[in-house]
Design a protein around this motif. Structure first.
Motif, PDB file in Angstrom:
ATOM      1  N   GLN A  28      -2.257   7.005  -3.477  1.00 60.33           N
ATOM      2  CA  GLN A  28      -1.739   6.239  -2.354  1.00 60.33           C
ATOM      3  C   GLN A  28      -0.213   6.265  -2.314  1.00 60.33           C
ATOM      4  O   GLN A  28       0.398   6.353  -1.247  1.00 60.33           O
ATOM      5  CB  GLN A  28      -2.246   4.793  -2.412  1.00 60.33           C
ATOM      6  CG  GLN A  28      -1.977   4.013  -1.131  1.00 60.33           C
ATOM      7  CD  GLN A  28      -2.590   4.688   0.101  1.00 60.33           C
ATOM      8  OE1 GLN A  28      -3.772   5.073   0.087  1.00 60.33           O
ATOM      9  NE2 GLN A  28      -1.779   4.885   1.142  1.00 60.33           N
ATOM     10  N   ILE A  29       0.397   6.196  -3.507  1.00 63.03           N
ATOM     11  CA  ILE A  29       1.862   6.268  -3.586  1.00 63.03           C
ATOM     12  C   ILE A  29       2.364   7.593  -3.023  1.00 63.03           C
ATOM     13  O   ILE A  29       3.324   7.643  -2.240  1.00 63.03           O
ATOM     14  CB  ILE A  29       2.328   6.078  -5.041  1.00 63.03           C
ATOM     15  CG1 ILE A  29       2.101   4.635  -5.487  1.00 63.03           C
ATOM     16  CG2 ILE A  29       3.797   6.450  -5.189  1.00 63.03           C
ATOM     17  CD1 ILE A  29       2.301   4.411  -6.970  1.00 63.03           C
ATOM     18  N   LEU A  30       1.671   8.669  -3.393  1.00 60.92           N
ATOM     19  CA  LEU A  30       2.083   9.989  -2.910  1.00 60.92           C
ATOM     20  C   LEU A  30       1.869  10.128  -1.408  1.00 60.92           C
ATOM     21  O   LEU A  30       2.688  10.739  -0.704  1.00 60.92           O
ATOM     22  CB  LEU A  30       1.333  11.083  -3.660  1.00 60.92           C
ATOM     23  CG  LEU A  30       1.699  11.250  -5.140  1.00 60.92           C
ATOM     24  CD1 LEU A  30       0.806  12.288  -5.808  1.00 60.92           C
ATOM     25  CD2 LEU A  30       3.165  11.649  -5.287  1.00 60.92           C
ATOM     26  N   LEU A  31       0.759   9.568  -0.909  1.00 60.76           N
ATOM     27  CA  LEU A  31       0.509   9.632   0.534  1.00 60.76           C
ATOM     28  C   LEU A  31       1.553   8.824   1.302  1.00 60.76           C
ATOM     29  O   LEU A  31       1.984   9.209   2.396  1.00 60.76           O
ATOM     30  CB  LEU A  31      -0.899   9.152   0.853  1.00 60.76           C
ATOM     31  CG  LEU A  31      -2.041  10.066   0.373  1.00 60.76           C
ATOM     32  CD1 LEU A  31      -3.403   9.426   0.640  1.00 60.76           C
ATOM     33  CD2 LEU A  31      -1.948  11.439   1.041  1.00 60.76           C
ATOM     34  N   ASN A  32       1.963   7.691   0.748  1.00 61.68           N
ATOM     35  CA  ASN A  32       3.034   6.909   1.365  1.00 61.68           C
ATOM     36  C   ASN A  32       4.358   7.692   1.357  1.00 61.68           C
ATOM     37  O   ASN A  32       5.123   7.662   2.321  1.00 61.68           O
ATOM     38  CB  ASN A  32       3.211   5.585   0.625  1.00 61.68           C
ATOM     39  CG  ASN A  32       2.034   4.644   0.844  1.00 61.68           C
ATOM     40  OD1 ASN A  32       1.265   4.799   1.805  1.00 61.68           O
ATOM     41  ND2 ASN A  32       1.869   3.670  -0.037  1.00 61.68           N
ATOM     42  N   VAL A  68      -0.119  11.084 -12.562  1.00 63.06           N
ATOM     43  CA  VAL A  68       0.946  11.976 -12.098  1.00 63.06           C
ATOM     44  C   VAL A  68       2.141  11.922 -13.047  1.00 63.06           C
ATOM     45  O   VAL A  68       2.718  10.856 -13.284  1.00 63.06           O
ATOM     46  CB  VAL A  68       1.391  11.604 -10.675  1.00 63.06           C
ATOM     47  CG1 VAL A  68       2.609  12.421 -10.247  1.00 63.06           C
ATOM     48  CG2 VAL A  68       0.253  11.811  -9.688  1.00 63.06           C
ATOM     49  N   SER A  69       2.498  13.104 -13.575  1.00 64.66           N
ATOM     50  CA  SER A  69       3.626  13.178 -14.499  1.00 64.66           C
ATOM     51  C   SER A  69       4.782  14.001 -13.927  1.00 64.66           C
ATOM     52  O   SER A  69       5.918  13.835 -14.370  1.00 64.66           O
ATOM     53  CB  SER A  69       3.185  13.791 -15.832  1.00 64.66           C
ATOM     54  OG  SER A  69       2.653  15.090 -15.629  1.00 64.66           O
ATOM     55  N   SER A  86       8.748   3.697  -3.798  1.00 66.60           N
ATOM     56  CA  SER A  86       7.337   4.003  -4.041  1.00 66.60           C
ATOM     57  C   SER A  86       7.176   5.002  -5.175  1.00 66.60           C
ATOM     58  O   SER A  86       6.309   4.835  -6.041  1.00 66.60           O
ATOM     59  CB  SER A  86       6.680   4.534  -2.767  1.00 66.60           C
ATOM     60  OG  SER A  86       7.323   5.708  -2.320  1.00 66.60           O
ATOM     61  N   ILE A  87       8.014   6.053  -5.199  1.00 63.18           N
ATOM     62  CA  ILE A  87       7.876   7.093  -6.221  1.00 63.18           C
ATOM     63  C   ILE A  87       8.001   6.509  -7.619  1.00 63.18           C
ATOM     64  O   ILE A  87       7.259   6.892  -8.536  1.00 63.18           O
ATOM     65  CB  ILE A  87       8.932   8.195  -6.012  1.00 63.18           C
ATOM     66  CG1 ILE A  87       8.625   8.963  -4.735  1.00 63.18           C
ATOM     67  CG2 ILE A  87       8.960   9.161  -7.186  1.00 63.18           C
ATOM     68  CD1 ILE A  87       9.626  10.040  -4.420  1.00 63.18           C
TER      69      ILE A  87
END
Length: 983
Positions: A28-32, A68-69, A86-87
């Motif tokens: 979700q963070i990546l989609l945001n 995610v790293s 967010s990232i």
């Protein structure tokens, strides 16, 4: 009794639930993150959706537990504000790689939450403002922020926590000037340190020698001073060391010999002196760049044994002695430039033995002997320049036919032989300079097959025979100089097919027969010299239609009537020595034409057309003056109101060290330093002692303006007090300009009734002040030259360096401001026009500029372009060289400096007299070169004027020589080849 498995099962379920939540959150963070970006590659985020695991997203790497790293989205043409809030919620993120994109805006403090980062790359983006303190990121090993637009003060103190840092790159950012950061010296594990072009000053600390793990060290293009630290010699792992374009002094320190792993060494453009002996041990060198220093002594003979050496640039020093014979003979040698030294001996013969050499540049030395024949086989060679030496012997025939050669320059030597037919193979040859040698023979017909030729200068040799008839095949030819040879026969009619010709000089030969009428059809011709030949017949009527800055047919055998348009003062003397010529009006020593030899039909037609054109021009001028008179400036509004009673909106374009109130409080009578047609200028002194210039502009219509002091985009919408959207867009565009020769606009402060523009303050006023007023300060020639080049580079940036070209439209000496070091800034953009993508460059409909600087096309069209700025800049160059104003009583009624200089340009002695008397004799020739550039800039037809790129190059070519005893040829090495030039 519960088994151990039964006890662990609930814990395992809890862990799996938490892991699933983390994985879901990461997605979700990546989609945001994706939703906040602008991107053009639709395939890039094809895998980024609600159904896929985040670990399958393009550019994403996960760790062993699928968290995610790493994020690697570098060079993907992404833009937008960077959503770090967010990232940095990605709890396992260790690598964030977003370099080579177009992110903009400020980097927020949220980056401090990415505490697990080991690798951070935000380099090569378009951010603004300062970079935040990142002290919490103490796990960082790699930090890349270079060329990203960050400004202000860099938080060097935050590096103290990053003891594991291996690579640090923060160069190419416009930070505030600061001493070399001592915080860097504590990073003992660094292997790469890039601090180029980030406003460092002072001396390099001796502690730099403690960073013994460094393999790459670059701190070029700063303001570093003092002697180069000897402690650099401790960095024995270095393979690259670059510190070019600083102000280091003294000798190369003892200890540099220890850097035996060094491959790339660049210390160019400093003030270093002494010899190069300390470098003779660095036998792993691949590139050596030390140009533009004051080194003396001989080039170490050991350089000839360096097995890896491929690039050498040592030009503009004071080196003596021979060039090592074996230099460049071992590896695939690429180029050498040792120009403008005092070198003797012969040209080393083996530099192209591996067949990879591209440039041999040895001009302006004292070299002797022959040109080695080996270079005739160097098929990769692009630039061969050995002018202004004492070379002799026959030019190797194969030199002329090098297939990749772009320039062959052997002028000012004692070379013999002829141009061989091999020149037909030189398909890329653009420039050939062989003047002032002892070459003989005919110009080969094969030269017409070298169709890329732009410049041919064969003057002052002993060439004989005819000009090849096929010369009309050279469609790109712009300059043809064949003067002072033994050429004869007729001038080929096909020469009129070379439509790019600007300059023709065939004087002092034995050409005969008639002048071909085809020359009159050359659209760009600006200079024609056919004097001292044996030409006969009448002057072609077509020649009279040309508008030339130099025209000379003197001392031939011409007969018949002189076309009326050639009987002008500017061409005085250009027809003398032709006893058979006559004139209708009995001018000078010419006979009066008899009735039988009166005006021909063509001449009569030409005269009538000229008179009609003159009447039309006078009518247009009268109409313009009438319209201008009607445009009276409206009475200004609100003079008595307090500025603080108004509501103001501040828009900053740089990081500000002052407040709105500080500016408003300073707009008062005692701070007034200038007035112009669009507003008043005030000097503001801030609490920190810094000075600013503020222009106060009322929002009314000022379409016609007088002189003003500083850069002022028009604030008014025509016919009313409301600011236009066009103004906001134009100010924003101008505020984005970042160039050392364009005045800096810090911010705008606007209200309903007026606006303030805040600029950097220029303590030395304008160039006009320094040249013409009671504040006049004698400017030596070198200072004038630097002002000319700097101002030209500023205009070049406006025309060619901006995303949308900016036409200034009011270039003049009062709009060129001088800082504390007399460095120039282009100012006053009140009439500037930004070329819109959907509007033609020449589409602007406002009469603009200042009398004396206005290009002549304003008299007959409103459609102007960059060439109008070039004309105005040409006037400024004339002021710099002559010391005279654009309009002087001595020029005569309705005459200006352009007319005066163009008249002087007809005779060399007269031209030299135009140079201001206070300029020393040693610089007169260089001053004349600049004045010649001004003549080209002020050609009547816009198409004949050079671009500002060309103007800058011509001015660079006219740089005053700093080495006593060196004769400067007319074509200096303006296109140096070296590591720095490629950057």
């Amino acid at each position: 009794m519960f088994t151990s498995l039964q006890l662990l099962l609930p814990l395992l379920l809890i862990f799996l639930n938490l892991l699933t939540t983390v994985i879901s959150n990461d997605r979700q963070i990546l989609l945001n993150f994706k939703s906040s970006l602008h991107y053009s590659n639709s395939n890039l985020f094809h895998t980024w959706n609600e159904t896929n695991s985040a670990c399958t997203f393009t550019g994403i790497t996960c760790n062993a537990v699928n968290s995610v790293s790493e994020i690697n989205l570098s060079d993907q043409n992404l833009s937008g504000l960077l959503p770090l809030h967010s990232i940095c919620n990605l709890q396992s993120l260790q690598k964030l790689e977003l370099g080579f994109n177009s992110f903009y805006g400020r980097v927020s403090q949220d980056i401090r939450n990415c505490v697990n980062l080991k690798f951070l790359d935000l380099g090569n983006n378009g951010f603004s403002g300062p970079f935040p303190d990142i002290s919490p990121l103490n796990k960082l090993q790699y930090l890349f922020l270079n060329q990203s637009g960050f400004s202000g003060t860099f938080p060097w103190q935050s590096l103290l926590n990053m003891t594991g840092l291996l690579q640090l790159s923060v160069g190419d950012n416009p930070f505030d000037l600061t001493p070399f950061p001592n915080e860097v010296l504590s990073l003992k594990k660094l292997n790469w340190l890039y601090l180029t072009n980030c406003s460092l000053g002072g001396k390099v600390p001796v502690g730099i020698g403690n960073l013994t793990e460094l393999t790459e060290l670059e701190f070029s293009e700063n303001s570093l001073t003092g002697e180069f630290p000897a402690e650099i010699g401790n960095l024995q792992k270095l393979w690259q060391l670059a510190f070019y374009n600083n102000s280091f002094t003294g000798k190369l320190p003892i200890g540099l010999r220890n850097l035996t792993n060094l491959e790339n060494f660049d210390g160019s453009k400093n003030n270093l002196e002494g010899d190069l002996s300390e470098l003779r041990f660095l036998n792993n060198l691949v590139t050596l760049q030390l140009f533009e220093n004051s080194f003396s002594g001989e080039i170490p003979i050991e350089f000839g044994e360096f097995k890896k050496l491929v690039n050498v640039s040592l030009y503009r020093n004071m080196l003596t002695g021979p060039i090592p014979e074996k230099i460049g003979s071992w590896a695939e040698f690429n180029f050498i430039d040792v120009s403008e030294n005092l070198l003797t001996g012969s040209i080393p013969p083996y530099m192209c033995s591996k067949g990879n050499m591209q440039a041999l540049l040895m001009l302006q030395n004292k070299l002797s002997g022959e040109i080695p024949s080996t270079y005739g086989n160097c098929l990769t060679l692009k630039r061969f320049r050995v002018n202004n030496n004492s070379l002799s012997g026959v030019v190797p025939p194969k030199i002329w036919g090098l297939p990749n050669a772009e320039i062959i320059d052997i002028e000012l030597n004692q070379l013999q032989g002829s141009i061989s037919p091999d020149i037909k193979n030189a398909k890329n040859l653009a420039q050939i300079y062989v003047n002032k040698n002892r070459l003989v023979g005919e110009i080969p017909q094969e030269i017409t097959q070298a169709t890329s030729l732009v410049t041919i200068d064969l003057s002052e040799n002993q060439f004989s025979g005819n000009i090849p008839e096929g010369i009309g095949n050279l469609k790109q030819l712009g300059s043809l100089h064949l003067q002072n040879n033994k050429l004869f026969g007729s001038i080929p009619d096909s020469l009129g097919s070379c439509n790019s010709l600007i300059d023709i000089d065939l004087s002092r030969n034995s050409f005969s027969q008639q002048i071909p009428s085809s020359l009159g059809s050359l659209p760009a011709l600006n200079s024609l010299n056919l004097s001292q030949n044996e030409l006969s017949g009448e002057i072609p009527a077509s020649i009279a239609f040309l508008r030339l800055s130099l025209f000379d047919l003197s001392y031939n055998r011409l007969t018949g009537p002189i076309p009326q348009t050639l009987i002008i003062e500017a061409y005085n003397g250009s027809l003398t020595g032709n006893t058979g010529l006559c004139s209708v009006n009995a001018i000078g020593s010419f006979l009066t034409c008899s009735s039988g030899s009166g005006m021909s039909k063509d001449v009569k037609t030409l005269t009538i057309c000229s008179m009609v054109g003159l009447v039309l021009l006078l009518c247009l001028t009268a109409l313009y003056l009438k319209k201008k008179k009607k445009k009276d400036e409206k009475k200004r509004f609100g003079r008595g109101r307090s500025l603080k009673e108004e509501s103001w909106d501040l828009k900053s374009f740089h990081v500000l060290s002052f407040t709105e109130d500080e500016i408003l409080d300073s707009i008062k009578q005692e701070n007034l330093i200038g007035q112009g047609g669009s507003g008043n200028v005030y000097k503001v002194t801030l609490s920190n002692g810094k000075h600013l210039a503020v222009k106060h502009i009322w929002n009314t219509d000022f379409s016609a303006r007088n002189n003003s002091w500083s850069s002022t985009p028009m604030l008014a919408k025509r016919g009313g007090r409301n600011k236009s959207k066009e103004f906001d867009a134009e100010v924003e565009a101008l505020s984005s300009i970042r160039h050392m020769n364009v005045v800096k606009l810090y911010c705008s402060i606007t209200s309903e009734d007026s606006s303030l523009l805040v600029y950097e303050y220029m303590p030395n006023g304008s160039l006009w002040d320094r040249l013409h007023t009671s504040n006049k300060m004698d400017l030596d020639w070198e200072t004038r030259y630097e002002i000319a080049v700097g101002a030209a580079k500023g205009l070049e940036y406006l025309h060619h360096g901006c995303e949308r070209p900016v036409i200034h439209r009011d270039v003049k000496s009062s709009n060129i401001l001088l800082d504390e070091f007399l460095k120039p800034r282009i100012a006053d953009f009140g009439l500037a026009k930004i070329v819109q993508a959907n509007v033609g460059k020449d589409s602007t409909h406002i009469i603009a500029g200042t009398h004396g600087y206005i290009a002549p096309e304003y008299g007959y069209t409103y459609k102007v372009n960059e060439k109008s700025d070039v004309y105005s800049f040409g006037v400024v160059l004339m002021e710099l060289v002559t010391g005279k104003r654009a309009i002087e009583p001595e020029f005569g009624e309705s005459k200006d400096i352009v007319h005066w200089v163009h008249k002087k340009a007809q005779r060399k002695e007269s031209f030299r007299s135009a140079v201001e008397s206070i300029i020393p004799e040693i610089y007169k020739e260089e001053a004349c070169k600049v004045l010649r550039v001004s003549v080209l800039c002020t050609a009547t037809l816009p198409a004949l004027r050079p671009s500002m790129k060309s103007v800058v190059q011509m001015l660079v070519d006219a740089e005053p020589c700093k080495l006593v005893g060196i004769v400067i040829s007319k074509d200096r090495s303006g296109n140096k080849i070296g590591v720095n030039d490629a950057k």
